[in-house]
Design a protein around this motif. Structure first.
Motif, mmCIF file in Angstrom:
data_model
loop_
_atom_site.group_PDB
_atom_site.id
_atom_site.type_symbol
_atom_site.label_atom_id
_atom_site.label_comp_id
_atom_site.label_asym_id
_atom_site.label_seq_id
_atom_site.Cartn_x
_atom_site.Cartn_y
_atom_site.Cartn_z
ATOM 1 N N THR A 5 -29.975 -0.201 27.918
ATOM 2 C CA THR A 5 -29.700 -0.780 26.598
ATOM 3 C C THR A 5 -30.106 -2.252 26.578
ATOM 4 O OG1 THR A 5 -27.832 0.705 26.466
ATOM 5 C CG2 THR A 5 -27.939 -1.047 24.824
ATOM 6 N N GLY A 6 -29.739 -2.915 27.673
ATOM 7 C CA GLY A 6 -30.096 -4.336 27.766
ATOM 8 C C GLY A 6 -31.598 -4.533 27.626
ATOM 9 N N ARG A 7 -32.356 -3.714 28.330
ATOM 10 C CA ARG A 7 -33.817 -3.868 28.265
ATOM 11 C C ARG A 7 -34.356 -3.524 26.879
ATOM 12 N NH1 ARG A 7 -36.295 -0.912 33.263
ATOM 13 N NH2 ARG A 7 -38.253 -1.186 32.154
ATOM 14 N N ASP A 8 -33.760 -2.488 26.279
ATOM 15 C CA ASP A 8 -34.208 -2.102 24.934
ATOM 16 C C ASP A 8 -33.994 -3.249 23.945
ATOM 17 O OD1 ASP A 8 -34.946 0.260 25.880
ATOM 18 O OD2 ASP A 8 -33.279 1.423 25.062
ATOM 19 N N CYS A 9 -32.827 -3.892 24.099
ATOM 20 C CA CYS A 9 -32.512 -5.002 23.204
ATOM 21 C C CYS A 9 -33.575 -6.085 23.297
ATOM 22 C CB CYS A 9 -31.154 -5.616 23.536
ATOM 23 S SG CYS A 9 -29.815 -4.662 22.832
ATOM 24 N N VAL A 10 -33.934 -6.394 24.556
ATOM 25 C CA VAL A 10 -34.935 -7.432 24.778
ATOM 26 C C VAL A 10 -36.250 -7.018 24.116
ATOM 27 C CG1 VAL A 10 -36.363 -8.566 26.529
ATOM 28 C CG2 VAL A 10 -33.906 -8.339 26.882
ATOM 29 N N THR A 11 -36.588 -5.725 24.295
ATOM 30 C CA THR A 11 -37.837 -5.228 23.719
ATOM 31 C C THR A 11 -37.831 -5.353 22.200
ATOM 32 O OG1 THR A 11 -37.849 -3.641 25.508
ATOM 33 C CG2 THR A 11 -39.444 -3.295 23.760
ATOM 34 N N VAL A 12 -36.697 -4.931 21.580
ATOM 35 C CA VAL A 12 -36.586 -4.994 20.120
ATOM 36 C C VAL A 12 -36.712 -6.441 19.647
ATOM 37 C CG1 VAL A 12 -35.005 -4.685 18.183
ATOM 38 C CG2 VAL A 12 -35.259 -2.875 19.881
ATOM 39 N N PHE A 13 -36.005 -7.323 20.342
ATOM 40 C CA PHE A 13 -36.022 -8.739 19.994
ATOM 41 C C PHE A 13 -37.444 -9.298 20.049
ATOM 42 C CE2 PHE A 13 -35.346 -13.265 21.284
ATOM 43 C CZ PHE A 13 -34.813 -13.685 20.076
ATOM 44 N N ASP A 14 -38.155 -8.957 21.159
ATOM 45 C CA ASP A 14 -39.539 -9.412 21.302
ATOM 46 C C ASP A 14 -40.422 -8.896 20.172
ATOM 47 O OD1 ASP A 14 -38.987 -10.818 23.509
ATOM 48 O OD2 ASP A 14 -39.889 -9.431 24.944
ATOM 49 N N ALA A 15 -40.212 -7.603 19.860
ATOM 50 C CA ALA A 15 -41.034 -6.991 18.816
ATOM 51 C C ALA A 15 -40.808 -7.701 17.489
ATOM 52 C CB ALA A 15 -40.707 -5.511 18.694
ATOM 53 N N GLN A 16 -39.533 -8.012 17.199
ATOM 54 C CA GLN A 16 -39.212 -8.675 15.944
ATOM 55 C C GLN A 16 -39.831 -10.077 15.889
ATOM 56 O OE1 GLN A 16 -34.963 -8.431 15.259
ATOM 57 N NE2 GLN A 16 -35.516 -6.908 13.725
#
Ligand code: C2E
Ligand code: MG
Ligand code: MG
Ligand code: MG
Length: 279
Positions: A5-16
């Motif tokens: 989940t932590g990594r996904d969050c980072v990915t989503v944040f980067d994408a945004q």
């Protein structure tokens, strides 16, 4: 799972962030093109003189006629251009257009003043004074008919240098107004040190009338004391107009009179205006 989940969050944040950066780059490129293609235009909002009941001038407000998208308002691009530096070039085009119009009115014998907004960064730019001088040197330059609207935030810095710069500008034949008065953070002492011809009361005060009455009254008195014209912005109701008329405010601007208009509509409006139609 929790690790992921932590990594996904980072990915989503980067994408945004990526999307935001891409959108911003796209806007910057479109603005660059807009400058090259001269896609900016001015709308004119009348200034009503309360003593004579006549439209005595207008404020020129920039709009971006973006191909395929229609008119874009300053809220969507002025701040961005303050950041990326494009404001200098947009401001220069606005000034050229505005001065050309003021000269045209002058030649046609149309007695109208024109106020133009100047951003703090544009005012600080050294090229700005030179551009003003070049425009003022033109044949038929209408002295005393073009006004620069500066916000208090443009007047932060060495008061001696600022006073000198402002005197240079007024000597060329431009007038100086303080825009959105009462909302900036500058030391009020500039009021008596600078050659100001006009104070524009921010519309937030007008919209809070009558509860903001003491503040508006204070600004009216201040303006009278320094010999400046006081203009109330954002006049939307007959109650606003009556309150201001009773206290001898010099001029009003606002949706009650009309929203900003394209040039032909503004000229027709000014020519056919009667103050009696407002009440
Ligand atoms: P401003 O100089 O304070 O201009 C007044 C703004 O209030 C205009 O918005 C005008 O349409 C709006 N307004 C006028 N009457 C009323 C009213 O009765 N009620 C309400 N709610 N609003 C009213 P606009 O044209 O969207 O411009 C917003 C701001 O963008 C301007 O505020 C000015 O700070 C900036 N701006 C506009 N043109 C230029 C420009 O050529 N150069 C620079 N640097 N800034 C500009
Ligand atoms: Mg203004
Ligand atoms: Mg204003
Ligand atoms: Mg305002």
């Amino acid at each position: 799972r929790s690790k992921n989940t932590g990594r996904d969050c980072v990915t989503v944040f980067d994408a945004q962030m990526g999307i935001e950066i891409a959108a911003r780059e796209c806007l910057d490129r479109a603005l660059r093109t807009a400058i090259n293609q001269r896609e900016f235009t001015l709308h004119y909002q009348p200034r009503l003189d309360l003593k004579s009941g006549k439209i005595i001038g207008a404020e020129g407000l920039v709009r971006w006629d973006r191909p395929g998208r229609g008119l874009v308002y300053p809220a969507e691009f002025i701040e961005v251009c303050e950041e990326n530096g494009l404001i200098d070039e947009i401001g220069a085009q606005v000034f050229e257009m505005g001065c050309a119009q003021a000269i045209a009115w002058h030649k046609q014998g149309v007695d109208l003043e024109l106020s133009l907004n100047v951003s703090p960064r544009q005012f600080a730019d050294n090229g700005f004074i030179e551009a003003l001088a070049a425009l003022a040197a033109q044949h038929d330059f209408p002295k005393g008919k073009i006004e620069l609207e500066l916000t208090e935030n443009a007047l932060i810095g060495d008061p001696k240098k600022l006073a000198k710069k402002l005197r240079q500008i007024t000597t060329m034949g431009y007038k100086i107004a303080i825009d959105d008065f009462g909302t900036g953070y500058s030391n009020l002492s500039y009021i008596t040190q600078f050659p100001l011809t006009c104070i524009k009361i921010d519309r937030s005060f007008i919209q809070q009338l009558p509860s903001s009455g003491p503040i508006v009254q204070l600004i009216l008195t201040l303006g009278r004391q320094i010999g400046a014209t006081v203009v109330s912005e954002g006049v939307e109701t007959v109650d606003h107009l009556d309150w201001l008329s009773e206290r001898d405010c010099d001029e009003v601007q606002g949706f009650l009179i009309t929203k900003p208009l394209p040039l032909p509509e503004f000229e027709a409006f000014a020519a056919g205006f009667s103050v009696d139609a407002l009440a």
